[in-house]
Write a protein that holds these residues in place. Structure first.
Motif, PDB file in Angstrom:
ATOM      1  N   PHE A 103       0.840  -1.186   0.000  1.00  0.00           N
ATOM      2  CA  PHE A 103       0.000   0.000   0.000  1.00  0.00           C
ATOM      3  C   PHE A 103       0.884   1.248   0.000  1.00  0.00           C
ATOM      4  O   PHE A 103       1.622   1.468   0.958  1.00  0.00           O
ATOM      5  N   PRO A 104       0.843   2.064  -1.054  1.00  0.00           N
ATOM      6  CA  PRO A 104       1.717   3.238  -1.141  1.00  0.00           C
ATOM      7  C   PRO A 104       1.511   4.181   0.044  1.00  0.00           C
ATOM      8  O   PRO A 104       0.377   4.523   0.388  1.00  0.00           O
ATOM      9  N   ALA A 105       2.610   4.604   0.654  1.00  0.00           N
ATOM     10  CA  ALA A 105       2.541   5.498   1.811  1.00  0.00           C
ATOM     11  C   ALA A 105       1.940   6.851   1.440  1.00  0.00           C
ATOM     12  O   ALA A 105       1.404   7.537   2.300  1.00  0.00           O
ATOM     13  N   SER A 106       1.985   7.214   0.164  1.00  0.00           N
ATOM     14  CA  SER A 106       1.401   8.484  -0.266  1.00  0.00           C
ATOM     15  C   SER A 106      -0.129   8.412  -0.313  1.00  0.00           C
ATOM     16  O   SER A 106      -0.801   9.439  -0.389  1.00  0.00           O
ATOM     17  N   ALA A 107      -0.704   7.209  -0.260  1.00  0.00           N
ATOM     18  CA  ALA A 107      -2.152   7.050  -0.375  1.00  0.00           C
ATOM     19  C   ALA A 107      -2.809   6.464   0.876  1.00  0.00           C
ATOM     20  O   ALA A 107      -4.028   6.494   0.997  1.00  0.00           O
ATOM     21  N   TYR A 108      -2.022   5.921   1.809  1.00  0.00           N
ATOM     22  CA  TYR A 108      -2.575   5.242   2.983  1.00  0.00           C
ATOM     23  C   TYR A 108      -1.856   5.680   4.251  1.00  0.00           C
ATOM     24  O   TYR A 108      -0.689   6.064   4.213  1.00  0.00           O
ATOM     25  N   ASN A 137     -13.684 -17.791   7.566  1.00  0.00           N
ATOM     26  CA  ASN A 137     -13.181 -16.532   8.113  1.00  0.00           C
ATOM     27  C   ASN A 137     -12.107 -16.786   9.150  1.00  0.00           C
ATOM     28  O   ASN A 137     -12.178 -17.753   9.900  1.00  0.00           O
ATOM     29  N   LEU A 138     -11.136 -15.885   9.197  1.00  0.00           N
ATOM     30  CA  LEU A 138     -10.068 -15.925  10.188  1.00  0.00           C
ATOM     31  C   LEU A 138      -9.833 -14.495  10.648  1.00  0.00           C
ATOM     32  O   LEU A 138      -9.565 -13.628   9.817  1.00  0.00           O
ATOM     33  N   GLU A 139      -9.999 -14.223  11.947  1.00  0.00           N
ATOM     34  CA  GLU A 139      -9.661 -12.911  12.486  1.00  0.00           C
ATOM     35  C   GLU A 139      -8.291 -13.011  13.120  1.00  0.00           C
ATOM     36  O   GLU A 139      -7.993 -13.963  13.842  1.00  0.00           O
ATOM     37  N   CYS A 140      -7.446 -12.018  12.800  1.00  0.00           N
ATOM     38  CA  CYS A 140      -6.084 -12.054  13.333  1.00  0.00           C
ATOM     39  C   CYS A 140      -5.507 -10.647  13.395  1.00  0.00           C
ATOM     40  O   CYS A 140      -6.073  -9.695  12.874  1.00  0.00           O
ATOM     41  N   SER A 141      -4.371 -10.553  14.016  1.00  0.00           N
ATOM     42  CA  SER A 141      -3.637  -9.301  14.119  1.00  0.00           C
ATOM     43  C   SER A 141      -2.799  -9.111  12.858  1.00  0.00           C
ATOM     44  O   SER A 141      -2.247 -10.072  12.316  1.00  0.00           O
ATOM     45  N   ALA A 142      -2.724  -7.870  12.404  1.00  0.00           N
ATOM     46  CA  ALA A 142      -1.889  -7.520  11.251  1.00  0.00           C
ATOM     47  C   ALA A 142      -0.935  -6.405  11.669  1.00  0.00           C
ATOM     48  O   ALA A 142      -1.282  -5.543  12.476  1.00  0.00           O
ATOM     49  N   VAL A 143       0.263  -6.450  11.126  1.00  0.00           N
ATOM     50  CA  VAL A 143       1.262  -5.419  11.373  1.00  0.00           C
ATOM     51  C   VAL A 143       1.516  -4.707  10.049  1.00  0.00           C
ATOM     52  O   VAL A 143       1.840  -5.348   9.045  1.00  0.00           O
ATOM     53  N   PHE A 144       1.340  -3.387  10.050  1.00  0.00           N
ATOM     54  CA  PHE A 144       1.597  -2.571   8.860  1.00  0.00           C
ATOM     55  C   PHE A 144       2.854  -1.753   9.114  1.00  0.00           C
ATOM     56  O   PHE A 144       2.947  -1.045  10.110  1.00  0.00           O
ATOM     57  N   GLN A 145       3.819  -1.869   8.203  1.00  0.00           N
ATOM     58  CA  GLN A 145       5.044  -1.103   8.366  1.00  0.00           C
ATOM     59  C   GLN A 145       5.696  -0.865   7.007  1.00  0.00           C
ATOM     60  O   GLN A 145       5.482  -1.616   6.059  1.00  0.00           O
ATOM     61  N   ILE A 146       6.468   0.209   6.972  1.00  0.00           N
ATOM     62  CA  ILE A 146       7.275   0.505   5.793  1.00  0.00           C
ATOM     63  C   ILE A 146       8.654  -0.080   6.074  1.00  0.00           C
ATOM     64  O   ILE A 146       9.319   0.333   7.024  1.00  0.00           O
ATOM     65  N   PRO A 147       9.079  -1.068   5.297  1.00  0.00           N
ATOM     66  CA  PRO A 147      10.358  -1.717   5.602  1.00  0.00           C
ATOM     67  C   PRO A 147      11.551  -0.810   5.283  1.00  0.00           C
ATOM     68  O   PRO A 147      11.496   0.018   4.370  1.00  0.00           O
ATOM     69  N   PHE A 148      12.603  -0.993   6.056  1.00  0.00           N
ATOM     70  CA  PHE A 148      13.867  -0.305   5.786  1.00  0.00           C
ATOM     71  C   PHE A 148      14.558  -1.055   4.662  1.00  0.00           C
ATOM     72  O   PHE A 148      14.719  -2.272   4.727  1.00  0.00           O
ATOM     73  N   GLN A 149      14.931  -0.351   3.616  1.00  0.00           N
ATOM     74  CA  GLN A 149      15.600  -0.973   2.483  1.00  0.00           C
ATOM     75  C   GLN A 149      16.825  -0.167   2.084  1.00  0.00           C
ATOM     76  O   GLN A 149      16.815   1.055   2.141  1.00  0.00           O
ATOM     77  N   THR A 150      17.859  -0.878   1.662  1.00  0.00           N
ATOM     78  CA  THR A 150      19.047  -0.233   1.114  1.00  0.00           C
ATOM     79  C   THR A 150      19.339  -0.856  -0.236  1.00  0.00           C
ATOM     80  O   THR A 150      19.537  -2.069  -0.296  1.00  0.00           O
ATOM     81  N   PRO A 151      19.338  -0.097  -1.295  1.00  0.00           N
ATOM     82  CA  PRO A 151      18.990   1.324  -1.363  1.00  0.00           C
ATOM     83  C   PRO A 151      17.506   1.517  -1.111  1.00  0.00           C
ATOM     84  O   PRO A 151      16.713   0.585  -1.265  1.00  0.00           O
ATOM     85  N   PRO A 152      17.106   2.740  -0.758  1.00  0.00           N
ATOM     86  CA  PRO A 152      15.689   2.982  -0.465  1.00  0.00           C
ATOM     87  C   PRO A 152      14.822   2.764  -1.704  1.00  0.00           C
ATOM     88  O   PRO A 152      15.254   3.003  -2.833  1.00  0.00           O
ATOM     89  N   SER A 212       6.178   2.100   0.559  1.00  0.00           N
ATOM     90  CA  SER A 212       4.907   1.385   0.681  1.00  0.00           C
ATOM     91  C   SER A 212       4.833   0.663   2.008  1.00  0.00           C
ATOM     92  O   SER A 212       5.840   0.190   2.535  1.00  0.00           O
ATOM     93  N   PHE A 213       3.604   0.596   2.539  1.00  0.00           N
ATOM     94  CA  PHE A 213       3.335  -0.224   3.714  1.00  0.00           C
ATOM     95  C   PHE A 213       3.213  -1.671   3.273  1.00  0.00           C
ATOM     96  O   PHE A 213       2.593  -1.969   2.248  1.00  0.00           O
ATOM     97  N   PHE A 214       3.774  -2.557   4.053  1.00  0.00           N
ATOM     98  CA  PHE A 214       3.582  -3.986   3.859  1.00  0.00           C
ATOM     99  C   PHE A 214       2.725  -4.482   5.006  1.00  0.00           C
ATOM    100  O   PHE A 214       2.828  -3.999   6.133  1.00  0.00           O
ATOM    101  N   CYS A 215       1.865  -5.453   4.726  1.00  0.00           N
ATOM    102  CA  CYS A 215       0.990  -6.048   5.733  1.00  0.00           C
ATOM    103  C   CYS A 215       1.519  -7.437   6.069  1.00  0.00           C
ATOM    104  O   CYS A 215       1.642  -8.281   5.180  1.00  0.00           O
ATOM    105  N   THR A 216       1.826  -7.641   7.336  1.00  0.00           N
ATOM    106  CA  THR A 216       2.305  -8.936   7.814  1.00  0.00           C
ATOM    107  C   THR A 216       1.279  -9.504   8.784  1.00  0.00           C
ATOM    108  O   THR A 216       0.799  -8.802   9.677  1.00  0.00           O
ATOM    109  N   LEU A 217       0.953 -10.771   8.593  1.00  0.00           N
ATOM    110  CA  LEU A 217       0.062 -11.492   9.495  1.00  0.00           C
ATOM    111  C   LEU A 217       0.923 -12.478  10.281  1.00  0.00           C
ATOM    112  O   LEU A 217       1.247 -13.564   9.788  1.00  0.00           O
TER     113      LEU A 217
END
Length: 103
Positions: A26-31, A48-63, A68-73
């Motif tokens: 998910f682009p950080a400029s839109a979300y 159906n499965l209800e669970c916790s999700a972690v949204f984060q922009i990963p550190f990357q080299t080179p940037p 973008s946000f990545f969603c991890t379950l």
């Protein structure tokens, strides 16, 4: 409780020690996301499965050219979230997460 369809799963990547990363990102400029959210996974077989999700922009080299946000379950597996599943964000409205063109 408010909820909205965030995406349909196009691909998944299981990362040891982190959990299941879903695509698309998910682009950080839109979300904007809180780091931890509750989601409902609706599988193609209607289970159906209800669970916790972690949204984060990963550190990357080179940037990345586009941040973008990545969603991890963390507790999910590839079998529990097959491609084509829907990810519903719980407790939030679409306007809480999606940025408008005026923002």
């Amino acid at each position: 409780m408010p909820e909205f369809l965030l995406c349909r799963v196009e691909d998944t990547f299981l990362v040891s020690g982190r959990g299941l990363i879903i695509a698309p990102s998910f682009p950080a400029s839109a979300y904007r996301f809180d780091a931890n959210q509750q989601v409902r996974v609706v599988r193609p077989d209607s289970e159906n499965l209800e669970c916790s999700a972690v949204f984060q922009i990963p550190f990357q080299t080179p940037p990345a050219k586009v941040l973008s946000f990545f969603c991890t379950l963390p507790a999910a597996t590839k079998q529990s979230v097959p491609i084509g599943s829907e990810i519903w964000l719980l407790g939030r409205n679409e306007s809480d997460v999606k940025l408008t063109a005026d923002a």
